[in-house]
Design a protein around this motif. Structure first.
Motif, PDB file in Angstrom:
ATOM      1  N   TYR A 156       0.850  -1.188   0.000  1.00  0.00           N
ATOM      2  CA  TYR A 156       0.000   0.000   0.000  1.00  0.00           C
ATOM      3  C   TYR A 156       0.892   1.246   0.000  1.00  0.00           C
ATOM      4  O   TYR A 156       1.928   1.275   0.667  1.00  0.00           O
ATOM      5  N   ASP A 157       0.449   2.273  -0.706  1.00  0.00           N
ATOM      6  CA  ASP A 157       1.123   3.567  -0.589  1.00  0.00           C
ATOM      7  C   ASP A 157       0.719   4.244   0.713  1.00  0.00           C
ATOM      8  O   ASP A 157       1.531   4.869   1.391  1.00  0.00           O
ATOM      9  N   ASP A 158      -0.562   4.113   1.056  1.00  0.00           N
ATOM     10  CA  ASP A 158      -1.099   4.683   2.295  1.00  0.00           C
ATOM     11  C   ASP A 158      -2.234   3.778   2.748  1.00  0.00           C
ATOM     12  O   ASP A 158      -3.341   3.846   2.215  1.00  0.00           O
ATOM     13  N   LEU A 159      -1.959   2.909   3.711  1.00  0.00           N
ATOM     14  CA  LEU A 159      -2.897   1.864   4.115  1.00  0.00           C
ATOM     15  C   LEU A 159      -4.269   2.420   4.479  1.00  0.00           C
ATOM     16  O   LEU A 159      -5.290   2.010   3.912  1.00  0.00           O
ATOM     17  N   LEU A 160      -4.313   3.353   5.412  1.00  0.00           N
ATOM     18  CA  LEU A 160      -5.599   3.852   5.895  1.00  0.00           C
ATOM     19  C   LEU A 160      -6.347   4.618   4.814  1.00  0.00           C
ATOM     20  O   LEU A 160      -7.570   4.475   4.663  1.00  0.00           O
ATOM     21  N   LYS A 161      -5.623   5.419   4.046  1.00  0.00           N
ATOM     22  CA  LYS A 161      -6.256   6.192   2.977  1.00  0.00           C
ATOM     23  C   LYS A 161      -6.884   5.263   1.950  1.00  0.00           C
ATOM     24  O   LYS A 161      -8.014   5.506   1.484  1.00  0.00           O
ATOM     25  N   GLU A 162      -6.185   4.199   1.589  1.00  0.00           N
ATOM     26  CA  GLU A 162      -6.694   3.289   0.558  1.00  0.00           C
ATOM     27  C   GLU A 162      -7.888   2.477   1.056  1.00  0.00           C
ATOM     28  O   GLU A 162      -8.826   2.204   0.301  1.00  0.00           O
ATOM     29  N   TYR A 165     -10.849   4.831   1.000  1.00  0.00           N
ATOM     30  CA  TYR A 165     -11.327   5.024  -0.372  1.00  0.00           C
ATOM     31  C   TYR A 165     -12.140   3.808  -0.820  1.00  0.00           C
ATOM     32  O   TYR A 165     -13.196   3.946  -1.458  1.00  0.00           O
ATOM     33  N   LYS A 192      -3.101  -7.964   4.658  1.00  0.00           N
ATOM     34  CA  LYS A 192      -2.379  -7.051   5.547  1.00  0.00           C
ATOM     35  C   LYS A 192      -1.331  -7.832   6.328  1.00  0.00           C
ATOM     36  O   LYS A 192      -1.594  -8.951   6.784  1.00  0.00           O
ATOM     37  N   GLN A 196       0.920  -3.958   9.519  1.00  0.00           N
ATOM     38  CA  GLN A 196      -0.203  -3.201   8.976  1.00  0.00           C
ATOM     39  C   GLN A 196      -1.453  -3.383   9.833  1.00  0.00           C
ATOM     40  O   GLN A 196      -2.238  -2.444  10.019  1.00  0.00           O
ATOM     41  N   GLU A 199      -1.030  -1.070  12.688  1.00  0.00           N
ATOM     42  CA  GLU A 199      -1.249   0.303  12.231  1.00  0.00           C
ATOM     43  C   GLU A 199      -2.744   0.582  12.106  1.00  0.00           C
ATOM     44  O   GLU A 199      -3.233   1.657  12.483  1.00  0.00           O
ATOM     45  N   GLN A 203      -5.095   3.393  14.350  1.00  0.00           N
ATOM     46  CA  GLN A 203      -5.849   4.493  13.742  1.00  0.00           C
ATOM     47  C   GLN A 203      -7.308   4.129  13.468  1.00  0.00           C
ATOM     48  O   GLN A 203      -7.964   4.733  12.625  1.00  0.00           O
TER      49      GLN A 203
END
Length: 272
Positions: A156-162, A165, A192, A196, A199, A203
């Motif tokens: 992932y580039d950004d786990l939570l953001k993806e 989305y 994951k 991850q 993480e 969050q």
């Protein structure tokens, strides 16, 4: 915050517990334990007595590298279990853990109240239309690929953001079809890594932006027993600890193997 289960409004302002009932021979923790009718009913009775609001019936394991079975084979496992449980415990609220629209359709026809889909409609394109027609609560989990491939899809580039989305798109699709009761599951352990997963837990409160019920399923998973260097059978204490953390971050449903301990966790959390 409520969900409609067979005409009964379930209030999630106080978190609820969902007991896991695997009717599979190969689940990672309790596979094969509940195959006989006597053992299955005994386990359901125990979970209900211990305070489970929901029983989640699964006919197919989704652990990494598991072998996919057909909808027809899954139905042979799930429908007899649903019929048996509701014959003996007619007030039980059953959730069905499936990514097949056909299994969802038949299970609800036999009295199940909730569909719990690890793929959020990604593995069966008919699922969303089926849920819209059935108008039952729908648990949408985050996962990439399939249970057979997911552990190779952890970049992932950004786990939570993806993940956010992903849910934004799924929610928009569901709402466009008139699906009312949605529940989000961030999918601990699915596509994951252990880091991850932690993480995600750190969050977890970010998912409250959706203003939808949040289900957490970390019961005896590898993120716990690998970190503690124990077995899944020895991971109850770790499970209870992380369930407590999840409650502080907004979880409304705890999906667990060990109902009594989770219910106690919720009671203590409510006292705080």
């Amino acid at each position: 915050m409520t969900i409609n289960c067979n005409g009964n409004l379930i209030d999630l302002s106080i978190p609820k517990v969902m007991g896991i009932l695997n009717v599979t021979p190969d689940s990672f923790y309790d596979g094969g334990r509940h195959v006989s009718e006597k053992m299955l009913l005994s386990q359901v009775e125990k979970m209900l007595t211990d305070g489970a609001t929901f029983i989640d019936v699964g006919g197919q394991t989704t652990k990494p590298t598991s072998t996919l079975i057909s909808a027809e084979e899954e139905l042979k496992r799930v429908i007899p279990a649903v019929d048996l449980i509701l014959k003996n415990f007619p007030e039980a609220i059953l959730s069905i853990d499936t990514f097949y629209a056909k299994v969802a359709q038949e299970s609800v026809a036999h009295g199940a109240a909730i569909i719990n889909d690890v793929s959020a409609g990604s593995l069966d394109e008919a699922m969303f239309d089926t849920i819209a027609r059935l108008q039952v609560p729908y648990i949408m989990m985050h996962m990439r690929g399939t249970p057979q491939t997911m552990q190779n899809l952890t970049q992932y580039d950004d786990l939570l953001k993806e993940i956010c989305y992903y849910f934004s798109e799924k929610i928009a699709h569901a709402r466009s079809l008139g699906i009312n009761d949605l529940i989000l599951d961030p999918g601990f352990g699915f596509a994951k890594t252990t880091e991850q997963n932690f993480e995600l837990m750190r969050q977890l409160e970010l998912f409250n932006i959706f203003e939808l019920p949040l289900l957490i399923g970390i019961s005896r998973k590898s993120m716990i027993y690998k970190t503690l260097e124990v077995t899944a059978a020895e991971a109850l204490n770790g499970t209870t600890f992380l369930n407590a953390i999840a409650l502080t971050k907004g979880a409304q449903i705890l999906r667990v193997h060990d109902v009594k301990e989770a219910v106690e966790c919720v009671k203590l959390f409510e006292k705080l």
